[in-house]
Design an enzyme around this catalytic site. Structure first.
Site, PDB file in Angstrom:
ATOM      1  N   TYR A 161      27.217 -14.062  70.160  1.00  0.00           N
ATOM      2  CA  TYR A 161      26.973 -15.402  69.624  1.00  0.00           C
ATOM      3  C   TYR A 161      28.194 -15.892  68.845  1.00  0.00           C
ATOM      4  CZ  TYR A 161      25.057 -18.989  66.497  1.00  0.00           C
ATOM      5  OH  TYR A 161      24.841 -20.157  65.789  1.00  0.00           O
ATOM      6  N   LYS A 181      30.771 -19.210  69.454  1.00  0.00           N
ATOM      7  CA  LYS A 181      31.060 -20.226  68.442  1.00  0.00           C
ATOM      8  C   LYS A 181      32.548 -20.271  68.106  1.00  0.00           C
ATOM      9  CE  LYS A 181      27.020 -22.090  67.508  1.00  0.00           C
ATOM     10  NZ  LYS A 181      26.741 -23.536  67.557  1.00  0.00           N
TER      11      LYS A 181
END
Length: 272
Positions: A169, A173
């Protein structure tokens, strides 16, 4: 009157953006979601009848739906354009939320599937979003594009605090942060502020129904955070997080050095 377009308003921080931004009856808020009917039902139940918000169907993984939503938005806002484009929607997997990256060595297929979805949603999807809505941003007065990111994507704090979890994740980002910087490099001359903001550690229900092992991992992370931020009292509420993020984007300008930047809800590199 400011015009906002916000993705991912069906729940969590996205819904709180919709709520707070539409509290001002002079503003116009357009929320993009995958399930329009369910979100409209939630809005009616929790926010009541508000004539200044519109819910449109759009999926970050489906270009055609984003293009359709951009066309519908153009009809709603007309020549006013939009002042703020808030990229709040994201895919947040549970797969890597509580485990270190090395534990996935024997899960190659699942790792590839999760990574592919992360890149498609959090990176490529937002590139499409920016492309399709930028003509409307250029018509607006404020011209701000805000990507909601995470302090987990910061390399220095990851190494300093030895944060092992949410690796995939965080990588997606970090890629989004670079996308924001590249859009800034191209559109700064047109007066468009592209800015990535982390809302900090926020409680949006992601810690419900976790296993005892996951709970131990969470406590380890919270303990690490408290070590480096003694004033940390635990995750903030969506209400507080959104208020801080809004305050940061309001003060941010290209001239003050925020163009293409990646900052926290405080407007600096304090991620807690």
């Amino acid at each position: 009157m400011s015009v906002y377009v916000v993705t991912g308003v069906s729940r969590g921080i996205g819904f709180e953006f919709l709520k707070q931004l539409s509290d001002d009856s002079n503003g116009l808020v357009i929320g993009l979601v995958r399930d329009k009917a369910a979100t409209e039902k939630k809005v009616a139940a929790e926010l009541g009848g508000r004539s200044n918000d519109h819910i449109l169907e759009a999926d970050l993984t489906k270009y055609a739906s984003l293009k359709s939503a951009a066309g519908e938005t153009a009809k709603i806002v007309g020549d006013r354009g939009i002042d703020y484009l808030i990229a709040s929607g994201a895919y947040v997997p549970s797969f890597d939320a509580f485990e270190a990256i090395g534990t996935f060595a024997d899960k190659p297929d699942e790792l590839e599937a999760v990574t592919t979805q992360l890149m498609q949603t959090n990176v490529t999807g937002n590139i499409h979003l920016f492309h399709l809505f930028l003509p409307l941003v250029l018509k607006g007065k404020t011209k701000k594009v805000i990507a909601i990111t995470t302090g987990l994507a910061d390399v220095d704090s990851t190494n300093l605090m030895r944060v092992e979890t949410s690796s995939l994740y965080a990588a997606s980002k970090a890629a989004l942060n670079m996308v924001v910087a590249k859009f800034n490099a191209q559109y700064k001359k047109d007066g468009v502020l592209f800015l990535g903001i982390s809302p900090g550690v926020v409680e949006v229900g992601q810690y419900a129904n976790i296993t005892p092992e996951q709970g131990q991992s969470l406590m380890k992370f919270m303990g690490t955070v408290a070590t480096y931020a003694p004033d940390f009292k635990g995750p903030s509420s969506p209400e507080d997080a959104v208020r801080q993020v809004k305050a940061t984007w309001e003060k941010a300008t290209i001239d003050s050095g925020f163009g293409g930047a990646f900052v926290s809800h405080h407007g600096d590199k304090n991620w807690i």
